[in-house]
Design an enzyme around this catalytic site. Sequence first.
Site, short mmCIF file in Angstrom:
data_model
loop_
_atom_site.label_atom_id
_atom_site.label_comp_id
_atom_site.label_asym_id
_atom_site.label_seq_id
_atom_site.Cartn_x
_atom_site.Cartn_y
_atom_site.Cartn_z
N GLY A 76 0.84 -1.21 0.00
CA GLY A 76 0.00 0.00 0.00
C GLY A 76 0.87 1.25 0.00
N SER A 77 0.36 2.28 0.63
CA SER A 77 1.06 3.58 0.57
C SER A 77 2.37 3.60 1.35
CB SER A 77 0.14 4.68 1.11
OG SER A 77 -1.00 4.74 0.29
N THR A 78 2.66 2.56 2.12
CA THR A 78 3.95 2.54 2.81
C THR A 78 5.08 2.47 1.80
OG1 THR A 78 4.01 0.14 3.06
CG2 THR A 78 2.96 1.38 4.84
#
Lengths: 361, 627
Positions: B325-327
């Site tokens: 994801g956005s990590t």
Amino acid sequence: MIRRFWAAVIRPIDMPLLATAATLIGIAFVVLASASPDRLASQAVNITVALVVMRVVAQMSPQRLMHAALPLYLTGVALLIAVALFGDVSKGARRWLNIGVTRIQPSEIMKIAMPLMLAWYFQKREIAIRFHDYLVAAALLLVPVGLIAKQPDLGTAILVLSSGFYVIFFAGLSWKFIIGLGVAGLGAIPLVWPLLHDYQRARVLTLFDPESDPLGKGFHIIQSTIAIGSGGLFGKGWGQGTQTQLEFIPERHTDFIFAVVSEEWGLLGNLVLLVIYLLLIARGLTIAANAPTLFTRLLAGAITLMFFTYAFVNMGMVSGILPVVGVPLPFISYGGTALVTLFLGIGILMSIHKNPMLVQK
Amino acid sequence: MEFKNPEAGLEQFRSRINVVGALVLGCFAILLLRFLWLQVVQYNYYKTRAEENRISLSPVTPNRGLIVDRNGVVMARNYSAYTIEITPSKVARLDQTIDELSKVINIEPKDRKRFKKLLEESKNFESLPIRTRVSDEEVARFIANRYRFPGVDIQARLFRQYPFGSFASHMLGYIGRVTDRDLDKIEEQDQDENYRGTEHFGKAGLEQHYEFELHGRSGFEQVEVDSGGHAVRTLARTPPISGNNLTLTVDAKLQEIAEKAFGDHKGALVAIEPSTGGVLAMVSVPNYDPNLFVDGIDSTNWDLLNNSPDKPMVNRALNGGYPPGSTFKPYMALAALEYGKRTPEQTIFDPGFYNFGGHQFRDDKKGGHGTVNMYASIVQSCDTYYYMLANDLGIDNIAKFMRQFGFGQKSGIDIAGESEGVLPSQEWKRARFKKPEQQKWYAGETISIGIGQGYNTYTQIQLALAVATLANNGVMYKPHLVKTITDTRTGHITTVEPNPIKTIPIKPENLEVIKNAMIGVNKEGTGARAFAGAEYVSAGKTGTAQVFSLKGKKYSEGGTKEHLRDHALFIAFAPAEKPTIALAVLVENGGFGAQAAAPIARQIFDYYLLGKVPAAPAAEDSAGEDQ
């Protein structure tokens, strides 16, 4: 009074015979005290009974023994037939006859009855022993031996067969015939082999290669040879035999007691045993050689050789050069029956030795 | 063949006596030769055989090494207890014996089930426990009735115990009875002799990885035995040497707080000390109770664990592959700086979507983030910025850069069976698929990679290692759980030295930009609520991984079934200026990363940096905003 009584008691006793037998009994006690101490008391009872039997028989004249020969033999054969028909089975063999009070093993009687019978028969035919007499003797011998072998009790059958054969041999069966018999015997092995029981065949095969089945059929013989070999020259000491004390030797108070002697007393102990047996046999053969009649000669010779057979077969099987058959070490193995039989034989030898006068010329 | 003369007969008789005498001597001579052969020539051989008969060497199993945390808190230990064991080969009617036995000692259905399972797996001559941890009273009752149960024995045995039960189970693993597969490993290590009396073997986790350290050296007892194999007395004894103790880099208290922080959620967490690679906590929930395996697990419990939809036996930290994801965005931004595709100040305009190849990639924020520079793109988690960036970088550049941080590779942690994950590239796709049309990489597929969606899946150990490496200015230390190994006999301590496996060449000024943006996340961005009022400066990045594609519909939490809700992720390190802890958290079906995952990180940092023990599991921050 006491002295005269004692003199009467020991009068028929032959001291050299008694001395050798007593030495063996003494050794037996020492060995049994190590192998199976809780049996000492009952073995003492057995010995007392056996000594009484010996003394009673020693008192008898050879004539009375002669008179007993035929009835004893016939009774023996009758009992063997009874065993074959109604005997008790124990450990897969039909050997015992229940006569209400106790159980008896008729084959044991034949060990003495057989030489007695054959010696009696040859005495009767003394004037002219013909070839057919040997055939009759062979028949008298083989019928009970066959019955015993069928039980099956190979050890006793061999002992009875040999005791009868010794009589026939001493009676003068020609060497040619004996050699012929030997050759025929070897030739018969392939014929007899299929008739043997599986366990009997296995015992013979085990002799040649005990390690083929180390935990099964070979176990007895492997463990007893280990006991003997590990005894070395002087043995591990009384009560110190690991094979004995840790119960690796099977039947260590009966048929395999020789392994105990060997392990705890070493080669030295074995030599002592061999020498005493030799003395006993030498004494027996001397008595036979000097016996006055054919009957006594044959009987004394056969009984003496029976002692030898016991000793040789037992030590041979325990040390792994003969197949395992149920033959005790004479005078040493625990057990009343064999002891009584042996002392009966000693008594007969004494009777023959001490009663030369009563013999007709 | 007859003779009438008695004198001649006597003579013949006497000559035969002589022959017989010679024969007797001959036979005795044969016996004597036999005795000489056995007792003199072969004496040594038979003496040895007699000794071998008499003496049995029985192995004495060593105590298994302990496992303690960095502060000495015992996590795996041994205790001694009696067991009632049955040797099936010595028992004629097994069921009847067990029935009888149950009148003397307490045997529950689960004991029977476990025994049955052991029976199926074992060889007949082994003795198998029917009851373990027998009470003193039961011991006394059994001994009084022992004669009735041939083939049933009582044994004092050492048991492995995990005092905290299911706590840290995926890290510790468990031991179980030795199987054929274990025997192969033992043989490979040439340890057959050493394992002769050993009944247990490490099956998972540290117990498995450090099996040969923990086992120790077997001792031996020389026992005199009789022909029945019964011990008569002990002759000599070589004492066993206990296994080595393991001291972990893990902080048990931190581990406990981390596990509790998940509440009822499933998920995983890995916290690493960036400057050493030492793992401070490694969580995979739900857990299982490793104590169940020690005596052999019964079939009911086994089925329960194996068939549970929650999959408690899976170590999610090492084997759970999830999209980041956005990590992923901070690394994407760093790649852009390193490849010169963006400057920190360069802005893009986000209308709320990005069109590429006739397809509209939507930003999570309706109407878009407007004008966004690199800092804002991370702090606000702007998707459009990274759709564009991904397209500018190209998939192979992304893969090449990310590979440096350990994405899509095993981390090399000291637990076996770690998954690789998937770091997609053109080459990967060629190898992964069979049909030519599937093997081709489409430029459109690169776009969603930019925001950590698409083909890529990574484990939490990889995410944690990457963020720790970032925190440590590009120096990557191999992650490890064991800090020191103590030889219990000599007291000698072997330290597992921090192992810097690589230094990623990154310009410090670029790193500074990214770190600064991540600090911003926790200060004024998506992580700000979770870290409100923190007494330290931390850096982080939230993430949400889609469980399934919504195909253009608006994601709504309430209207989606629990197991289809998005996974929440969070990566962070603190203190930002000199990081001592870096972590990655994943909460399965937790929704937005800021909601479910970031509060867990906060609790961990609060405890690790300030010693604050939280009162309750990390509360879901329902008002949190993400992406």
